[in-house]
Design a protein around this motif. Sequence first.
Motif, PDB file in Angstrom:
ATOM      1  N   ASP A  68       0.831  -1.206   0.000  1.00 13.84           N
ATOM      2  CA  ASP A  68       0.000   0.000   0.000  1.00 13.84           C
ATOM      3  C   ASP A  68       0.871   1.265   0.000  1.00 13.84           C
ATOM      4  N   ILE A  69       1.740   1.356  -1.006  1.00 13.28           N
ATOM      5  CA  ILE A  69       2.636   2.490  -1.100  1.00 13.28           C
ATOM      6  C   ILE A  69       2.719   2.929  -2.557  1.00 13.28           C
ATOM      7  N   GLU A  70       2.899   4.215  -2.800  1.00 12.28           N
ATOM      8  CA  GLU A  70       2.988   4.726  -4.158  1.00 12.28           C
ATOM      9  C   GLU A  70       4.403   4.547  -4.700  1.00 12.28           C
ATOM     10  N   LEU A  71       4.497   4.176  -5.983  1.00 13.77           N
ATOM     11  CA  LEU A  71       5.808   3.956  -6.596  1.00 13.77           C
ATOM     12  C   LEU A  71       6.645   5.241  -6.584  1.00 13.77           C
ATOM     13  N   ASP A  72       6.010   6.396  -6.811  1.00 10.56           N
ATOM     14  CA  ASP A  72       6.756   7.656  -6.854  1.00 10.56           C
ATOM     15  C   ASP A  72       7.495   7.917  -5.545  1.00 10.56           C
ATOM     16  N   ALA A  73       6.909   7.437  -4.442  1.00 16.40           N
ATOM     17  CA  ALA A  73       7.545   7.650  -3.137  1.00 16.40           C
ATOM     18  C   ALA A  73       8.865   6.889  -3.029  1.00 16.40           C
ATOM     19  N   LEU A  74       9.023   5.822  -3.821  1.00 17.14           N
ATOM     20  CA  LEU A  74      10.245   5.019  -3.763  1.00 17.14           C
ATOM     21  C   LEU A  74      11.363   5.619  -4.605  1.00 17.14           C
ATOM     22  N   LYS A  75      10.999   6.551  -5.483  1.00 18.56           N
ATOM     23  CA  LYS A  75      12.002   7.145  -6.370  1.00 18.56           C
ATOM     24  C   LYS A  75      12.634   8.399  -5.783  1.00 18.56           C
ATOM     25  N   THR A  76      12.145   8.809  -4.613  1.00 20.98           N
ATOM     26  CA  THR A  76      12.731   9.961  -3.930  1.00 20.98           C
ATOM     27  C   THR A  76      13.964   9.510  -3.129  1.00 20.98           C
ATOM     28  N   LYS A  77      14.624  10.476  -2.477  1.00 21.93           N
ATOM     29  CA  LYS A  77      15.812  10.151  -1.677  1.00 21.93           C
ATOM     30  C   LYS A  77      15.458   9.860  -0.217  1.00 21.93           C
ATOM     31  N   SER A  78      14.164   9.671   0.041  1.00 19.58           N
ATOM     32  CA  SER A  78      13.714   9.410   1.406  1.00 19.58           C
ATOM     33  C   SER A  78      14.356   8.134   1.960  1.00 19.58           C
ATOM     34  N   ARG A  79      14.778   8.187   3.240  1.00 15.00           N
ATOM     35  CA  ARG A  79      15.363   7.028   3.905  1.00 15.00           C
ATOM     36  C   ARG A  79      14.391   6.420   4.899  1.00 15.00           C
ATOM     37  N   GLN A  80      13.116   6.773   4.771  1.00 12.10           N
ATOM     38  CA  GLN A  80      12.097   6.181   5.649  1.00 12.10           C
ATOM     39  C   GLN A  80      12.155   4.660   5.503  1.00 12.10           C
ATOM     40  N   SER A  81      12.174   3.936   6.628  1.00 13.66           N
ATOM     41  CA  SER A  81      12.505   2.502   6.638  1.00 13.66           C
ATOM     42  C   SER A  81      11.594   1.663   5.743  1.00 13.66           C
ATOM     43  N   THR A  82      10.288   1.945   5.772  1.00 10.24           N
ATOM     44  CA  THR A  82       9.359   1.153   4.965  1.00 10.24           C
ATOM     45  C   THR A  82       9.648   1.332   3.479  1.00 10.24           C
ATOM     46  N   ARG A  83       9.892   2.571   3.077  1.00  9.03           N
ATOM     47  CA  ARG A  83      10.184   2.842   1.675  1.00  9.03           C
ATOM     48  C   ARG A  83      11.478   2.155   1.238  1.00  9.03           C
ATOM     49  N   VAL A  84      12.471   2.185   2.109  1.00 10.68           N
ATOM     50  CA  VAL A  84      13.750   1.552   1.783  1.00 10.68           C
ATOM     51  C   VAL A  84      13.568   0.049   1.604  1.00 10.68           C
ATOM     52  N   GLU A  85      12.826  -0.557   2.517  1.00 14.47           N
ATOM     53  CA  GLU A  85      12.635  -2.015   2.435  1.00 14.47           C
ATOM     54  C   GLU A  85      11.888  -2.398   1.170  1.00 14.47           C
ATOM     55  N   VAL A  86      10.800  -1.677   0.855  1.00 16.36           N
ATOM     56  CA  VAL A  86      10.020  -1.991  -0.342  1.00 16.36           C
ATOM     57  C   VAL A  86      10.875  -1.808  -1.594  1.00 16.36           C
ATOM     58  N   ARG A  87      11.658  -0.734  -1.621  1.00 17.48           N
ATOM     59  CA  ARG A  87      12.528  -0.483  -2.774  1.00 17.48           C
ATOM     60  C   ARG A  87      13.561  -1.615  -2.922  1.00 17.48           C
ATOM     61  N   ASN A  88      14.112  -2.070  -1.799  1.00 16.60           N
ATOM     62  CA  ASN A  88      15.103  -3.152  -1.841  1.00 16.60           C
ATOM     63  C   ASN A  88      14.497  -4.462  -2.354  1.00 16.60           C
ATOM     64  N   ILE A  89      13.248  -4.710  -1.974  1.00 16.81           N
ATOM     65  CA  ILE A  89      12.580  -5.928  -2.446  1.00 16.81           C
ATOM     66  C   ILE A  89      12.395  -5.878  -3.956  1.00 16.81           C
ATOM     67  N   ILE A  90      11.960  -4.738  -4.457  1.00 22.97           N
ATOM     68  CA  ILE A  90      11.768  -4.587  -5.913  1.00 22.97           C
ATOM     69  C   ILE A  90      13.099  -4.756  -6.641  1.00 22.97           C
ATOM     70  N   ILE A  91      14.157  -4.160  -6.100  1.00 21.28           N
ATOM     71  CA  ILE A  91      15.486  -4.287  -6.708  1.00 21.28           C
ATOM     72  C   ILE A  91      15.908  -5.755  -6.748  1.00 21.28           C
ATOM     73  N   TYR A  92      15.704  -6.452  -5.638  1.00 20.81           N
ATOM     74  CA  TYR A  92      16.082  -7.873  -5.546  1.00 20.81           C
ATOM     75  C   TYR A  92      15.339  -8.709  -6.581  1.00 20.81           C
TER      76      TYR A  92
END
Length: 454
Positions: free
Chosen positions: A373-397
Amino acid sequence: MNKELKITWKKALYELERLMGVDNVDAWARNTELVAYAPPARATIEVPTRMHFERLRDLFHDDIEQVLGVKHIEFEIVEKLAEDLLEHISQEGNAALVEERNGKVSKIVKSANNVLRLNKSYIFNNYVVGGFNRFAQMAGRGIVQEPGKDFNPFFIHGESGLGKTHLMQAIAHAINEVRPELKIVYLTCEEFQNHFVSAIREGNVQAFRDRYRDVDVFVIDDIHHLVGKEKTQQEFFHTFNALYQENKQIILSCDCKPSEIEGLHSRLISRFNWGLSAEIKAPDFDDSVSILLNKAHLRGIQLDTGIAQFIAKRAGSNIRELEGCLTSLHARSRLEMRPISLEMAAENMPGFTPIKKMCTIGAISQVICEYHDIELDALKTKSRQSTRVEVRNIIIYLARKLTNMSLKEIGGFFGGRDHSTIKHSLSKLDRRIMVDDQYADFIQTLEQKVLKSI
């Protein structure tokens, strides 16, 4: 098992019959015991064999968790339960012995069907039950105890390749086991036609009639093949009447319901409607996955759930075609001496497209973002918020695993991050998967969701 746990498990088994099917409960859950129950956290179930353990863990784990209302189920193999199961099987075998009325000497009831031609694997325990066939299966099981009483004739209809023949033969197998003194005839409509033509040619029509009217259970497949065969229709009509009047069980299958069989005498259609008509529909996606996993397990084939989902999505809902895909995949695995993989399943499909070309980072992102339940645009920012980082890492993996994208291309998708940043994200997730089995299972579940979507 204490009394309270026994009652809880008994209620659960009743509810599981609705989710798993009566046959699966009888085969895999009936001889188990609930030994620990602490909702909503966990429950422990003891099982008799490794096969029971694997079947319940791989196919029915979620159903059991749902019914018991817990988040975690543990299965333990207990030798004592295996001994009890063997004793139960032995007692069932002894039930085939009957005492003569004039003494206490027991004798074995001999089967009246020494030449009954049935596929040995077409039994109820191998028949996967879902919403598409549950009514037909329940009716078929109801016939077994008292053939000719309630559902007569029993008319099964549905498109080709959906399991009508399996169900008909399962009923015949079960009747032969429970009531071995009853004479059963199973054949296709085409065989009935050929036998009748031969009888006319050889002048043995009376022998033909004696053969098919002196039976207790008459099972005939693909009755629609009577269309256009006037004399055979007449003979079948009289055979049907003779058997019905004697309360003999008649079981028929067809590719459509009686009223839709064009070119068949109305008096036959009327008689087909006298009893119970049950439709077998095409299985939905989840049922198709269950069928593949069940068939694989019965044949000793290692098949990952994600691969089963991939096959089910591309092979359609025809059970025969699903089995064909599994057979072909198994043969390829043996010939090439390598385990079945997602890539092999993709290569084995008609119109082969490599799996990494099917999957895109956009498709992966959509599934993972919807799940969290997160917007993709939020993952493309430089935010280091933990949930965003984890979701981004999963997509990368998953993008690195399921696509042909380079680290630089993946970084470009996430707002121009350089390849060293992407490499660091991959290393971080790899380490966590290696040390945390529960998290590894979570990532695998997400991967299966992605594969299911493409």
